[in-house]
Each structure stands twice: as C-alpha cells, then as structure tokens.
Motif scaffolding. Structure first.
Motif, mmCIF file in Angstrom:
data_model
loop_
_atom_site.group_PDB
_atom_site.id
_atom_site.type_symbol
_atom_site.label_atom_id
_atom_site.label_comp_id
_atom_site.label_asym_id
_atom_site.label_seq_id
_atom_site.Cartn_x
_atom_site.Cartn_y
_atom_site.Cartn_z
ATOM 1 N N CYS A 286 0.859 -1.183 0.000
ATOM 2 C CA CYS A 286 0.000 0.000 0.000
ATOM 3 C C CYS A 286 0.894 1.231 0.000
ATOM 4 O O CYS A 286 1.640 1.476 0.952
ATOM 5 N N ILE A 293 -3.955 -1.027 -4.073
ATOM 6 C CA ILE A 293 -3.350 -1.949 -3.122
ATOM 7 C C ILE A 293 -3.036 -3.230 -3.895
ATOM 8 O O ILE A 293 -3.936 -3.865 -4.444
ATOM 9 N N GLN A 317 -4.758 7.116 -1.070
ATOM 10 C CA GLN A 317 -4.754 6.859 0.368
ATOM 11 C C GLN A 317 -3.682 7.699 1.066
ATOM 12 O O GLN A 317 -2.577 7.843 0.566
ATOM 13 N N ALA A 320 -2.881 3.729 5.928
ATOM 14 C CA ALA A 320 -3.736 2.548 6.006
ATOM 15 C C ALA A 320 -3.463 1.789 7.298
ATOM 16 O O ALA A 320 -2.323 1.722 7.757
ATOM 17 N N LYS A 340 -8.526 2.178 4.973
ATOM 18 C CA LYS A 340 -7.883 3.147 4.080
ATOM 19 C C LYS A 340 -8.219 4.564 4.537
ATOM 20 O O LYS A 340 -9.390 4.909 4.733
#
Length: 503
Positions: A286, A293, A317, A320, A340
């Motif tokens: 990520c 992802i 994002q 995470a 997220k």
C-alpha cells in the motif's frame, strides 16, 4: 511487470478479491494528520481503530470502537498528551486496550484505553518513555514477550523498553549511521531486520547488540526502503531501483549476497508499505498517495513471489491500518481487512476468498497468534525465545478476559474505578507472574491439590500473595541487573575504542 501465461498455478488465494464497504459503514469527518512522515497513521485491533489526526499545538490521535460507523463529531475526545505531532501508533499484541504512540516531541507514551472507548480527552499517559534525543517515528511491539517495545528515532538509535517497569533495557546507538526507515521482529522475536537511509538491510541481535548480516544497497534507489520478516525467516523488502522504479524483493537471511526474487512495478514515487499476513503468507503493498493496493503470495517455489491481484479506487490513500487476524469475519471468508485513510474519511476494505459453503473454511484460517504472550519480559531479557501461542479461528474469535496486567510494573498509574478493583488488579498481576507459563492441566491439578489440603494447610492466601510479590520483585531486579550489565559492557567497549584512539 511481466507474468507467465499458459500455466495456471494452484492456490486457494488466487481469486482473493477486495471490496470497499458501503458509504454508511465508513467513518466520516475524520481529520487525518498531514504529517509528511511515511507511516501508516492508523492501527486497528478487534476492539478499536486508532487514527492520527490533525491537532493544533500538539499531537493527538482518535480512538474509536471498531463497530463505530458514520460521522465522527468534532467534539469526540482524543488521546492528546503529546507536545508535538504523533508519527506512529501501534496496539499491543497482548492487550487490546493498550496502545503506544511515538511523537516529534522525542517521547513514546503508553496509553490504557477503557473498554467502550474514550468519554473524555486523555492527556495523562500510563507510562512515558524518554530516551531519544530526536523525534521518534517507529514502534514495534515484541511479538511473543509481554511488555517489550522497540522504538527507533531520527537520532539513529534503537531502544528496547520493558514498558511494565518503564526501564530502557537495551540501546543500540552505533548500528546505523543514518536515519532508520523500518524495523521488523522475526516470528520468535529473537532478531530484528532494519532498513536505513544508507540503503543497507541489516539483521541484528538486539540483546547482544551485534549486527549478524548486512546487505549494502539492497535497493539502489535513493527513496526510502521498508523490510519485514516472514514466518520462515526470510525477509521481504520494498524500495526503488536506480531508475526510480518501485521494487519488491525477497531475501534469504542465510545469504544476503543476492535476492531470491525481485519484482519491479511502476515509477510512482510513493513509498510502498508492506503488510504481511503470516497465516496466509500473503503480502499487501500500500503506497501513500496511491489509489491501489497490490497483493502477492510468497511460496517456497520459484519464482517465490506471485502477484495475485490489484485493488484500485479513485481516491488516493493518506495511510492505512491493517486489522489483526483475530478481528476478521470468518463467516464471510474475510482473510484480511484494511482501513484506508482518505483526507477526511476512513474506508474499510475487505479481502475475501469466494466460497459457496457457509461452513467454517479451516484451510483459509490456520491457527493464529492469540493474546496470550509466550514469555514474560524478564524471560526474554534473560535470553529465552518462544514462538507465538496460537488460537483457533473456528466460529470466530472471542476476546478472552486478559489474565495479565500488561503494565504490571506501574499499578499506581493504571485507571482505577475504585480501590477494590485496583487491589484485585494488582493481586491478579502478582499471581499471574508465577502462573504465566503453566498449562491448563497444571493449573487444574494445583486447584485440586489446594482443595484437598485447604482445611489443614498453614499457607494462607495472604502468604501466597506475599510469595508472588517477592517473586515479582526478584524478577524485576534480575531484569534490571541484566540491563545494567549490558550498559556496562557497552560503556566498556566505547572506553576501549577511546583508549585505542578510534574515537
């Protein structure tokens, strides 16, 4: 990225798919921190989700029950005891109510979150750890030993603490010449691997303070690297090539001269954060600022790293959180869950294996690490190692009442609803120190023997508690002596170098 065609590899995780939760199941109006630190900014366990948030004049993070959904009111209380922005937060693996936070104010604080969450702002930490001279950005709880926490700061120093007593038990100040990017324990917690700004991957014995293995230029790019230990002792790293391509590499700790496998992905500049699931041997990548992802399966057969799929969304994002396996929904064949972070929203994303049957799918859920630690802090300091104690996921995981007072060395700082409960807490802590390593059958036998001699024994409950108290003090003194011995050895080595004219 190139993929083989024509050969279909057999794997139960080949069809794992990611699905974002509905809008009403998200958390809205969460002001996610804007710090430039390449951290996760989020941590989740079966009870709570914690998110580092914007805070004026200090550092704060939000702690909410995992079941909370919808809008988060701006008046919601936060954990706000730091004097500067918070850079990392990590839940204790042996107590779902205990969380550590690291900050730009050079301190690490340990907080005890009450069941149900916060009802008022929390400003007083249960324990404050002071030992770094610059901001602290990395936290790593020991996977099997109770109360052992590793911290790393921008002073290039690794510190290992017993948070139960607040003692600094080991300090590695000369292992890294530059900023430390990541730290990961192996499965038993006997060694760690680190990545550093000097591009080196190191394997270190933290108790001896020795570097066991070094790989210079594990990734040749100048952007930050990350590394994580796998269950079988191999190490997986993310980094950048000389041409600024993002890479994923697998290393055998017996020989770091060449990677076992390397996969190149793209030329984005976001640092790839690896999230590893030891139960499925899957790794999720990520990147901050990414909209994707990626997830892979690591096997013992060439090419070792197998790309499975990619989850893509419209919004990038900010960070995470990765939910511990004990919190996933086994009834829906959920094997992993991400939280997220958007600019003002937290969105859960489930990783699911499609199955037709409604029965428990045992092949997807091998026994996983539970709350019970394998060792006490003093056992690990004394040189013992042990694998995690595993629990079954059959029927879902129900969190048991903790048998341990995680912060047993600081009972006066623990939340006290009344004097009776505090006495009960400390008594439980003392008695469990002697019983922590016993099996259920041994405890049963002890109970039976105690009942048989209850009428005629001269040992009273008070004497039992006194004995447990003495044993606790002896263990604490033993740990302190070991730690002081380590410090003396370290000072003697520095003095020797000074005498030799090396300093």
């Amino acid at each position: 990225m190139s993929f083989r065609r024509g050969v279909v590899r057999q794997s139960k995780f080949r069809h794992v798919f990611a699905q974002a939760w509905k809008a009403e199941q998200c958390l809205d109006d969460v002001r996610v921190s804007r710090v430039t630190w390449d951290g996760q900014l989020c941590a989740a366990n079966p009870k709570f989700i914690a998110v580092i948030t914007e805070a004026g004049g200090g550092g704060a993070f939000l702690v909410l029950p995992l079941t909370k959904t919808g809008r988060v009111d701006q008046s919601t209380p936060t954990v706000c005891g730091h004097a500067a922005p918070v850079l990392d937060i990590q839940w204790c693996p042996h107590d779902d109510n205990v969380i550590a936070s690291a900050s730009e104010d050079c301190t690490v604080k340990i907080w005890h979150i009450p069941d149900g969450g916060l009802t008022a702002p929390m400003t007083e930490a249960t324990v404050t750890l002071e030992g770094h001279s610059k901001r602290v950005g990395i936290l790593a709880w020991h996977p099997t030993a109770l109360n052992i926490l590793l911290t790393a700061g921008c002073d290039n120093v690794l510190c290992i603490w017993d948070v139960g007593t607040g003692e600094l038990v080991y300090e590695l100040s000369d292992a890294h010449p530059d900023q430390i990017y990541s730290v990961s324990w192996n499965r038993e917690g006997s060694v760690i691997c680190t990545t550093c700004k000097d591009k080196a991957l190191r394997v270190i014995d933290p108790r001896r303070g020795t570097i066991l293995k070094v790989r210079e230029k594990a990734h040749e790019g100048t952007r930050p690297m990350r590394g994580v230990f796998l269950t079988d002792g191999k190490i997986l790293t993310t980094g950048f090539s000389r041409m600024s391509e993002r890479q994923l590499a697998l290393w055998d700790t017996k020989d770091l001269s060449e990677p076992m496998a390397v996969q190149e992905m793209d030329t984005s500049n976001g640092v790839l954060l690896p999230f590893y699931d030891p139960d499925t041997n899957m790794v999720y990548l990520c990147g901050k600022g990414d909209c994707t992802i990626r997830y892979f399966e690591v096997t013992n057969e060439s090419p070792y790293i197998h790309f499975l799929s990619l989850y893509s969304s419209k919004e990038p994002q900010r960070g995470a959180g990765f939910l511990s396996k004990r919190g996933v929904d086994v009834n829906k064949c959920e094997i992993a869950r991400f939280y997220k972070l958007h600019e003002r929203k937290v969105e859960p994303i489930s990783m699911t294996v499609p199955r037709k049957s409604d029965l428990f799918q045992g092949d997807l859920y091998p026994d996983t690490a539970g709350l019970e630690p394998s060792l006490l802090a003093e056992d690990w300091i004394a040189g013992q190692d042990a694998p995690p104690i595993l629990v079954s996921m059959s029927g879902g995981y129900n969190t048991p009442a903790s048998k341990y007072n995680t912060l047993r060395g600081r009972p006066k700082l623990l939340p006290q609803s009344n004097s009776a409960s505090s006495i009960n807490t400390s008594t439980t802590a003392l008695s469990t120190n002697t019983a922590a390593r016993q099996t259920d059958s041994e405890r049963t036998q002890q109970v039976q023997v105690r009942k048989e001699v209850e009428g005629g024994t001269e040992r009273t409950r008070k004497e039992d508690d006194q004995l447990a108290d003495i044993l606790t003090e002896v263990r604490a003194l033993r740990a302190l002596v070991l730690a002081q011995g380590h410090r003396i050895d370290m000072l003697e080595r520095q003095l020797a170098r000074f005498d030799d004219g090396e300093v």
